[in-house]
Design a protein around this motif. Structure first.
Motif, mmCIF file in Angstrom:
data_model
loop_
_atom_site.group_PDB
_atom_site.id
_atom_site.type_symbol
_atom_site.label_atom_id
_atom_site.label_comp_id
_atom_site.label_asym_id
_atom_site.label_seq_id
_atom_site.Cartn_x
_atom_site.Cartn_y
_atom_site.Cartn_z
ATOM 1 N N ARG A 101 48.121 -1.927 -49.658
ATOM 2 C CA ARG A 101 47.118 -2.710 -48.947
ATOM 3 C C ARG A 101 46.784 -2.064 -47.608
ATOM 4 N NH1 ARG A 101 46.937 -4.861 -44.646
ATOM 5 N NH2 ARG A 101 49.156 -4.447 -44.325
ATOM 6 N N TRP A 102 47.844 -1.681 -46.896
ATOM 7 C CA TRP A 102 47.638 -1.041 -45.596
ATOM 8 C C TRP A 102 46.821 0.240 -45.739
ATOM 9 C CZ3 TRP A 102 49.341 3.837 -43.986
ATOM 10 C CH2 TRP A 102 49.200 4.110 -42.626
ATOM 11 N N LEU A 103 47.112 1.013 -46.781
ATOM 12 C CA LEU A 103 46.384 2.256 -46.989
ATOM 13 C C LEU A 103 44.928 1.976 -47.341
ATOM 14 C CD1 LEU A 103 46.606 5.331 -47.107
ATOM 15 C CD2 LEU A 103 47.210 5.126 -49.527
ATOM 16 N N SER A 104 44.683 0.965 -48.174
ATOM 17 C CA SER A 104 43.310 0.614 -48.550
ATOM 18 C C SER A 104 42.518 0.167 -47.323
ATOM 19 C CB SER A 104 43.328 -0.496 -49.602
ATOM 20 O OG SER A 104 44.032 -0.084 -50.753
ATOM 21 N N CYS A 105 43.142 -0.720 -46.526
ATOM 22 C CA CYS A 105 42.452 -1.166 -45.320
ATOM 23 C C CYS A 105 42.248 -0.010 -44.340
ATOM 24 C CB CYS A 105 43.246 -2.286 -44.650
ATOM 25 S SG CYS A 105 43.364 -3.801 -45.629
ATOM 26 N N LEU A 106 43.220 0.900 -44.297
ATOM 27 C CA LEU A 106 43.086 2.057 -43.413
ATOM 28 C C LEU A 106 41.926 2.940 -43.861
ATOM 29 C CD1 LEU A 106 44.222 3.644 -41.022
ATOM 30 C CD2 LEU A 106 45.719 4.848 -42.644
ATOM 31 N N ILE A 107 41.775 3.109 -45.182
ATOM 32 C CA ILE A 107 40.662 3.902 -45.704
ATOM 33 C C ILE A 107 39.335 3.253 -45.330
ATOM 34 C CG2 ILE A 107 39.526 4.660 -47.829
ATOM 35 C CD1 ILE A 107 42.319 5.030 -49.027
ATOM 36 N N ALA A 108 39.297 1.910 -45.476
ATOM 37 C CA ALA A 108 38.063 1.204 -45.107
ATOM 38 C C ALA A 108 37.746 1.428 -43.623
ATOM 39 C CB ALA A 108 38.205 -0.287 -45.408
ATOM 40 N N CYS A 109 38.786 1.344 -42.795
ATOM 41 C CA CYS A 109 38.577 1.590 -41.361
ATOM 42 C C CYS A 109 38.153 3.042 -41.123
ATOM 43 C CB CYS A 109 39.848 1.275 -40.583
ATOM 44 S SG CYS A 109 40.307 -0.484 -40.560
ATOM 45 N N CYS A 110 38.759 3.963 -41.879
ATOM 46 C CA CYS A 110 38.427 5.377 -41.696
ATOM 47 C C CYS A 110 36.985 5.677 -42.107
ATOM 48 C CB CYS A 110 39.394 6.245 -42.499
ATOM 49 S SG CYS A 110 41.058 6.271 -41.798
ATOM 50 N N LEU A 111 36.480 4.951 -43.114
ATOM 51 C CA LEU A 111 35.079 5.145 -43.493
ATOM 52 C C LEU A 111 34.160 4.785 -42.329
ATOM 53 C CD1 LEU A 111 35.072 3.743 -47.154
ATOM 54 C CD2 LEU A 111 35.011 6.143 -46.431
ATOM 55 N N LEU A 112 34.479 3.659 -41.690
ATOM 56 C CA LEU A 112 33.678 3.292 -40.532
ATOM 57 C C LEU A 112 33.882 4.272 -39.393
ATOM 58 C CD1 LEU A 112 34.035 -0.595 -40.471
ATOM 59 C CD2 LEU A 112 31.932 0.706 -40.767
ATOM 60 N N ILE A 113 35.129 4.722 -39.244
ATOM 61 C CA ILE A 113 35.390 5.708 -38.188
ATOM 62 C C ILE A 113 34.617 6.995 -38.449
ATOM 63 C CG2 ILE A 113 37.183 7.187 -37.205
ATOM 64 C CD1 ILE A 113 39.126 4.868 -37.566
ATOM 65 N N LEU A 114 34.542 7.383 -39.734
ATOM 66 C CA LEU A 114 33.782 8.583 -40.078
ATOM 67 C C LEU A 114 32.316 8.422 -39.686
ATOM 68 C CD1 LEU A 114 33.593 11.355 -41.490
ATOM 69 C CD2 LEU A 114 33.224 10.118 -43.643
#
Length: 870
Positions: free
Chosen positions: A437-450
């Motif tokens: 879950r943490w990794l999935s949410c982190l990926i979602a955050c990273c997409l926005l960060i990108l």
């Protein structure tokens, strides 16, 4: 299931189902010194310190209140649960079910509207992005590499850049919140292990301490037993003392009256002796005084009869006055006429030959020996009473040993250990899923960060590389790169925005409803009102919890009451209302032995007839005193003589007057003679009158005492004898009733010790034994901490931050597309007369801003050569 087993275990520990007896005895003495029940220490700390992120949680709750301001829908949930548990599948097509669904939709209107907008975002934004791309491929929608020059171009560029920067900052804040809450949730999940262990430890402490507490309650039976045995050993002072106190209300005044009469007899003798002695002294003093006065009067008369002394006129007059007053020098009181008291004194002395005070003291001693009489006459019975008390303790020990406490504890301890082991084994799996879950949410955050990185790089390169003196076709590669970064951010926004919004919508609907329908009503206990609704889970059970635990749904046992009592750390006996099923005092009750104790105490026979307050000799002595004759003394004659003056004239006054008259005479023999006579008269007063006055005072006091004593003497003596005989009659005939009453009180006092013990046991079991705070802590840990504080708050804060950033992608796309035109290198540009000032020029065809590359435009040499090579 674990909660139910734990509750059932504690029920088994507290006894079997019997009816509870009522006490009929009242407390008549002090309370027992029963110690406090030892209680276990629970370690679970339910305090949650979220830190600074709590501010974000409160903002999210405020936002949810705006979305869903309606109160907790108790009636709606009740109907929904009743539909769920009571109706069949075909009932879902009925109008009642449709109306219920409409009410639910009305309650959830805030969530539905926002969820619908989110889904619309999910559907439309990819479609808009697709259309936008196709439009740009056709050199429309800003896809044409030509920039029309306008007067406010710089202002527009700055506005677009500022707006995009502000939006990017807002998006960054949202991403930061989402990232922080994502990490916060992981940290809290990792910190759940100590909290789970403390809960299991508290449950284990509860199971371990419960049998120890029960054993402690049983062991404290020695306290009332020892106190009762102590009182039985001291039955003489306790029971005998009470009987003595009751009888003393009549006996002691009677003995005091006799003792007072004995003192009166002695005082009467003293008074009679004083009267007899005073009479002798006064009679003798009267004779001496009379002789001295006669001599003084004759000497004074001889002096006055001397012709030479009274020759003068003044002297003669003085002599005549003095001669006329000589008759006053004589005795006034005559004590020889008073009758003697010799016979009365002789009779009183005869009475005093018997020591009445000693007889009274024997009565006191006999009466004060009542506790010893009671002690000696109850020895055999007390041994039987002690045997009954010993049997109570023996039976309690036997009953306790029959309770399967240890086996039940062992079985449940095994289950608790297995449950803890199961959680320990699967907790790594929970942590693993949380990592996913943490990794999935982190990926979602990273997409926005990108996307934000592209925007920030685009702004940085665009601002730094932009040169207003260069034409759009001659812009540098830094500025052009900035524009490309902005368009890359736009492209990634179209690619990933729908997925991000889908995550936001799903977590928003789930987390928001959990917060509004579970967490908030759990804090204000509104959810218990739904759970405690009659017949809601089972159409046959009015109270579901009572039906589940006891198979008796008619007992008014509610979830809210049990949870509140356990929250206050009350005993499970009170929390589960076990008084309706279980008798906590069965194995400690002495009601079954009360009859045996009553029979034993009723068989007590105490005889006090050996107590003699005053024997016949003493009574006869009192009667003899009443016939002593002191009431026949002529008190009036005595008082009449005592009240008279000893002489007819006050000798001191007479002497002073005589001396004063001598002072008036001329100096000479007469003056000296008169002064000598005055001095002689003073000496007579000093030597005879003053001692007689003192004796008259003593005689007066004695006579008045005898008068008071003699007044109704026979009546007083008769009353004293009657009082003594009444007290003796009470001891000989009516003391048995007092003994029976005091024996009952004494028995109630013994029984009351055990009733105090039983009441202490009841209070201890009600408030202290098996204090169920760990059960409430388990519920709080599962719902308030884990579900609400750890998961729901974090999830809600995550979608709040992620959703805010995702929504701001739309204006960011618009401003990024607009701004990229000012940073990217164009293929063509408008024609100007003055290249440096770049003024706008109207085209000949009249179309402002429209151009054709071969007629009006200036070709970009770089792009032209590249095309030629291609």
């Amino acid at each position: 299931m674990a909660f139910v087993l734990c509750l059932l275990l504690l029920l088994m520990l507290l006894g079997g189902p019997v009816s509870e007896g009522q006490s009929v005895h009242q407390t008549t003495t002090g309370t027992l010194d029963l110690e406090y029940l030892p209680a276990g220490n629970y370690e679970t700390n339910l305090y949650v310190d979220s830190g600074p992120i709590e501010i974000l949680f409160r903002i999210v709750r405020a936002f949810l209140f705006v979305v869903q301001p309606n109160p907790f829908p108790e009636d709606l949930i009740r109907k929904a649960l009743q539909q769920r548990f009571a109706h069949t599948k075909n009932d879902y097509q009925k109008p009642e079910f449709i109306v219920l669904m409409l009410k639910i939709a009305h309650y959830e209107i805030g969530f539905i509207v926002l969820a619908a907008l989110g889904l619309l975002f999910v559907v439309l934004l990819p479609l808009v992005g697709l259309c936008f791309c196709m439009c740009r491929c056709c050199n429309n929608c800003g896809g044409e590499m030509h920039q029309r020059q306008k007067k406010n171009g710089d202002c527009r560029r700055r506005s677009f850049a500022t707006s995009l920067f502000v939006i990017s900052l807002i998006m960054s804040l949202g991403v930061f919140c989402a990232f922080a809450t994502n990490q916060h949730l992981t940290t809290q999940v990792q910190g759940m292990r100590p909290l789970i262990k403390s809960n299991f430890k508290d449950l284990r402490t509860l199971l371990t301490d419960t049998p120890e507490q029960i054993n402690y309650l049983v062991s404290q039976f020695d306290t009332p037993k020892n106190q009762a045995l102590s009182d039985l050993d001291n039955i003489g002072p306790l029971l005998g003392g009470r009987v003595q106190d009751r009888l003393g209300k009549r006996v002691l005044p009677a003995l005091d009256a006799v003792l007072s009469m004995a003192g009166a007899i002695r005082e009467t003798r003293e008074a009679l002796e004083n009267v007899s002695a005073s009479m002798e002294i006064l009679q003798e003093g009267t004779n001496k005084l009379s002789a001295n006065l006669t001599t003084a009067k004759e000497n004074l008369n001889n002096t006055l009869n001397d012709p030479a002394a009274c020759a003068g006129a003044q002297a003669a007059s003085t002599c005549n006055v003095i001669r006329n007053s000589l008759n006053q020098l004589s005795i006034n009181a005559n004590f020889s006429r008073l009758p003697p008291v010799t016979s009365q004194l002789a009779k009183v002395n005869e009475v005093l030959k018997i020591d009445l005070a000693s007889l009274v003291q024997k009565g006191y001693a006999a009466f004060n020996d009542t506790p010893n009489l009671v002690q000696n006459q109850t020895k055999n019975i007390l041994s039987d009473v002690k045997s009954v008390l010993d049997s109570i303790g023996t039976n309690i020990t036997v009953v306790v040993k029959r309770l399967p406490i240890q086996k039940t504890i062992t079985d449940f301890m095994v289950y608790l250990t297995q449950t803890e082991t199961y959680i320990e084994n699967y907790f790594p799996l929970v942590e693993q899923y949380d990592f996913y879950r943490w990794l999935s949410c982190l990926i979602a955050c990273c997409l926005l960060i990108l996307i934000l990185v592209f925007y920030y790089l685009g702004l940085l390169c665009g601002i730094c590389g932009y040169n207003k003196h260069k034409t759009p076709t001659n812009r540098g590669w830094v500025s052009n790169t900035g524009g490309n970064f902005l368009m890359a951010g736009v492209g990634f926004s179209f690619l990933f925005s729908w997925a991000l919004m889908l995550i936001v919508v799903s977590t928003f609907v789930l987390g928001g409803n959990v917060e509004k329908l579970v967490c908030e009503p759990f804090k204000d206990k509104a959810i218990f009102q739904v759970l405690d609704t009659p017949y809601i889970f089972n159409a046959q059970w009015k109270n579901y919890l009572a039906g589940l635990l006891f198979k008796n749904p008619d007992v008014n046992l509610t979830f809210e009451q049990v949870y509140s009592d356990c929250k206050k750390n009350k005993g499970i006996y009170t929390s589960l209302q076990l008084d309706k099923f279980y008798n906590i005092s069965k194995f400690l009750s002495i009601s079954q032995y009360t009859q045996d104790l009553t029979v034993q105490f009723e068989s007590i026979k105490i005889n006090l007839s050996s107590i003699v307050l005053l024997d016949e000799v003493g009574k006869e002595n009192l009667l003899n005193f009443s016939f002593s004759g002191i009431d026949g003394i002529d008190f009036a004659a005595y008082l009449a003589e005592v009240n008279k003056s000893i002489t007819k004239v006050d000798l001191l006054s007479f002497a002073n007057d005589l001396e004063a008259r001598a002072e008036q005479l001329p100096k000479g023999a007469l003056e000296n003679a008169l002064k000598g006579h005055a001095s002689n008269i003073r000496m007579i007063h000093r030597q005879h009158v003053i001692p007689m006055e003192q004796e008259m005072s003593t005689l007066n006091q004695s006579i008045r005492f005898l008068q008071r004593t003699a007044t109704e003497l026979m009546v007083k003596v008769s009353q004293v004898i009657t009082t003594v005989e009444g007290a003796q009659f009470l001891i000989n005939n009516n003391a048995s009733f007092i003994i029976i009453e005091e024996t009952k009180k004494y028995m109630n006092m013994i029984i009351d010790y055990f009733e105090q013990y039983i009441q202490w046991v009841k209070d201890s079991i009600t408030m202290d034994v098996a204090a169920c705070e760990p059960l409430a802590n388990v519920i709080d840990t599962a719902i308030e901490i884990f579900l609400c504080s750890y998961i729901t708050d974090s999830v809600n804060a995550f979608w709040f931050g992620l959703g805010g950033a995702t929504i701001f992608l739309v204006p960011a796309i618009i401003f990024a597309v607009k701004l990229s035109k000012y940073y990217r290198r164009m293929d063509s540009e408008d024609v100007y007369d003055d290249v440096e000032t770049l003024p706008m020029k109207n085209m000949e065809n009249g179309n402002y801003g429209y151009h054709k590359d071969h007629l009006y435009g200036l070709h970009n040499p770089v792009m032209t050569s590249a095309m030629e090579q291609w």
